[in-house]
Design a protein around this motif. Structure first.
Motif, PDB file in Angstrom:
ATOM      1  N   CYS A 197     -34.068  13.568  26.075  1.00 38.00           N
ATOM      2  CA  CYS A 197     -35.168  12.939  25.335  1.00 38.00           C
ATOM      3  C   CYS A 197     -36.151  12.259  26.279  1.00 38.00           C
ATOM      4  CB  CYS A 197     -34.616  11.924  24.337  1.00 38.00           C
ATOM      5  SG  CYS A 197     -33.719  12.659  22.955  1.00 38.00           S
ATOM      6  N   ALA A 198     -35.630  11.520  27.248  1.00 41.90           N
ATOM      7  CA  ALA A 198     -36.495  10.811  28.185  1.00 41.90           C
ATOM      8  C   ALA A 198     -37.380  11.790  28.954  1.00 41.90           C
ATOM      9  CB  ALA A 198     -35.650   9.982  29.151  1.00 41.90           C
ATOM     10  N   ILE A 256     -39.636   4.107  24.470  1.00 35.48           N
ATOM     11  CA  ILE A 256     -39.576   2.660  24.256  1.00 35.48           C
ATOM     12  C   ILE A 256     -38.166   2.146  24.487  1.00 35.48           C
ATOM     13  CG2 ILE A 256     -40.000   0.780  22.628  1.00 35.48           C
ATOM     14  CD1 ILE A 256     -42.512   2.277  23.509  1.00 35.48           C
ATOM     15  N   LYS A 257     -37.177   2.797  23.875  1.00 33.72           N
ATOM     16  CA  LYS A 257     -35.790   2.394  24.096  1.00 33.72           C
ATOM     17  C   LYS A 257     -34.846   3.458  23.571  1.00 33.72           C
ATOM     18  CE  LYS A 257     -35.905  -0.578  19.975  1.00 33.72           C
ATOM     19  NZ  LYS A 257     -35.821  -1.982  19.519  1.00 33.72           N
ATOM     20  N   VAL A 262     -33.328   7.534  19.802  1.00 32.49           N
ATOM     21  CA  VAL A 262     -34.357   7.121  20.745  1.00 32.49           C
ATOM     22  C   VAL A 262     -35.622   6.779  19.979  1.00 32.49           C
ATOM     23  CG1 VAL A 262     -33.420   8.538  22.626  1.00 32.49           C
ATOM     24  CG2 VAL A 262     -35.216   9.471  21.168  1.00 32.49           C
ATOM     25  N   LEU A 263     -36.368   5.842  20.526  1.00 37.58           N
ATOM     26  CA  LEU A 263     -37.646   5.429  19.962  1.00 37.58           C
ATOM     27  C   LEU A 263     -38.717   5.707  21.010  1.00 37.58           C
ATOM     28  CD1 LEU A 263     -39.560   3.899  18.003  1.00 37.58           C
ATOM     29  CD2 LEU A 263     -38.744   1.777  19.043  1.00 37.58           C
ATOM     30  N   TYR A 264     -39.761   6.436  20.613  1.00 34.90           N
ATOM     31  CA  TYR A 264     -40.843   6.714  21.546  1.00 34.90           C
ATOM     32  C   TYR A 264     -42.185   6.467  20.872  1.00 34.90           C
ATOM     33  CZ  TYR A 264     -41.691  11.282  19.253  1.00 34.90           C
ATOM     34  OH  TYR A 264     -41.989  12.274  18.363  1.00 34.90           O
ATOM     35  N   ASP A 273     -41.649  -3.459  23.842  1.00 32.95           N
ATOM     36  CA  ASP A 273     -41.110  -2.962  22.579  1.00 32.95           C
ATOM     37  C   ASP A 273     -42.235  -2.866  21.556  1.00 32.95           C
ATOM     38  OD1 ASP A 273     -39.282  -2.051  20.746  1.00 32.95           O
ATOM     39  OD2 ASP A 273     -37.872  -3.709  21.034  1.00 32.95           O
ATOM     40  N   VAL A 274     -41.980  -2.238  20.432  1.00 40.10           N
ATOM     41  CA  VAL A 274     -42.976  -2.088  19.374  1.00 40.10           C
ATOM     42  C   VAL A 274     -42.392  -2.584  18.055  1.00 40.10           C
ATOM     43  CG1 VAL A 274     -44.243  -0.182  20.431  1.00 40.10           C
ATOM     44  CG2 VAL A 274     -42.244   0.329  19.040  1.00 40.10           C
TER      45      VAL A 274
END
Length: 380
Positions: A227-228, A239-240, A246-248, A291-292
């Motif tokens: 994913c990264a 993002i994390k 995963v959060l992008y 972060d978001v």
């Protein structure tokens, strides 16, 4: 009252304060193990010299402010043990100097300390748990890991330090360019319109009961690494990672959509991976410490939870943005009719990257009724 305000025979030194602690076990007292001390001296480049009170006084910083900085950096209490170095004093002096010069407010300086501490703590833990542990396996029978660790750290330390600074400068340059160039005013520096995506492995909880710990760790690492790499390669920002999720984020809808479909396409061909589902939303997002937050992020998470296996659901705002930018047709029927007309007239018809199919409206917890759209890649 600062330490400088005290007289020569002032009040006795306080008994305990939150202070840096460089040992992995995070107990209240620093380790007296000879090897641990030697490694600490090697890594920090200095001997233990100061108590927390002495370090604050030498830096010209109040004990209260020093405690706030150290706590923000994530260091544990060590009472009044003599465990701090010149580097600790210099760090205090620099942070306090930025505040005194008016370059940072005190709350912002604390945020700098906290964000830096949290990020580097995770990096250091990973390097010790995975990287360093694997490299320090004794190469010969009879050698201990202890005998291998010190010279290895001595060789790696300067190289890793230079690489860390290089990556940080590169990331800082990229982030500064994104934010300053795209933000039209001060409000957009914090609240910006972004596309936010969640990618989630289906049935991960069941997997945790079936797989051995090592197998599970390898699966999570492979998932996060894939994913990264895909997020970075196609212009997004990771993002994390949360183990099975995963959060992008991406600055535009097309980039976020491309990343989502690439994730599905790549992982669906990996027989070791469970099915994947992705949810994307587009809108105003609040950014804090990398972060978001906000309704857009919550909506992306909810869309992920209701997405079919190996599929991508997007919200109406992202679907509208893809149509506005010409990356998806407003209507499949109209697009087909336009293609027929173009063919009859001997001209090139419009081409689109993505296709959007409206799904049934449904209530989403905490966000009311939403109409998700199924995102697919348009056949070429």
């Amino acid at each position: 009252m600062t330490v400088d305000d005290e007289s020569e025979g002032g009040a006795p030194e306080p008994p305990t304060y939150p202070t840096p602690h460089h040992e992995v076990d995070h107990t209240a007292e620093p380790s007296d193990d000879p090897l641990a001390i030697r490694l600490e001296q090697l890594i920090l480049g200095a001997d233990r010299r100061y108590t927390p009170f002495q370090a604050a006084r030498t830096a010209g910083v109040s004990m209260e402010l020093a405690s706030r900085f150290w706590r923000a950096m994530g260091f544990a209490d060590i009472g009044q043990a003599k465990a701090l170095t010149e580097a600790d004093v210099l760090a205090l002096r620099r942070l306090a100097g930025l505040v005194e010069a008016g370059l940072l407010s005190e709350p912002m300086a604390v945020q700098v300390a906290r964000s830096t501490g949290q990020t580097t703590a995770r990096l250091a833990e990973w390097q010790i748990d995975s990287f360093l542990e694997g490299l320090t396996e004794p190469p010969e029978p009879g050698m201990t890991r202890t005998e291998v660790t010190y010279p290895l750290v001595e060789l790696l330390l300067p190289e890793l330090e230079e690489f860390l600074i290089y990556v940080w400068r590169r990331q800082l340059a990229a982030a500064t360019g994104r934010v300053l160039v795209q933000a039209a005013d001060d409000e957009e520096m914090v609240d910006r319109r972004l596309a936010v995506g969640f990618a989630d492995l289906v049935g991960f909880t069941r997997l945790t009961r079936r797989l051995e710990e090592e197998e599970l760790g390898e699966l999570v690492e492979a998932f996060e690494t894939t994913c990264a790499d895909l997020v970075a390669a196609h212009g997004g920002r990771l993002i994390k990672t949360l183990g099975d999720e995963v959060l992008y984020a991406a600055d535009d809808a097309g980039t976020a959509a491309e990343i989502a479909l690439r994730l599905i396409e790549t992982l669906s061909h990996d027989e070791t991976m469970p099915a994947l589902r992705v949810g994307i939303a587009f809108g105003t997002v609040t950014t804090r410490m990398g972060d978001v937050f906000g309704t857009t992020v919550n909506l992306a998470s909810r869309l992920t939870s209701i997405a079919p296996k190996d599929a991508v659901l997007v919200d109406g705002a992202l679907a509208e943005e893809l149509s506005r930018t010409g990356e998806a047709p407003v209507s499949e029927t109209e697009a087909a009719e336009a293609a027929v007309r173009a063919e009859k007239e001997g001209r090139q018809s419009a081409t689109y990257r993505f296709a959007l199919q409206p799904m049934w409206q449904r209530p989403v917890r905490g966000l009311g009724v939403v109409e998700p759209w199924l995102l697919t890649r348009r056949p070429t």
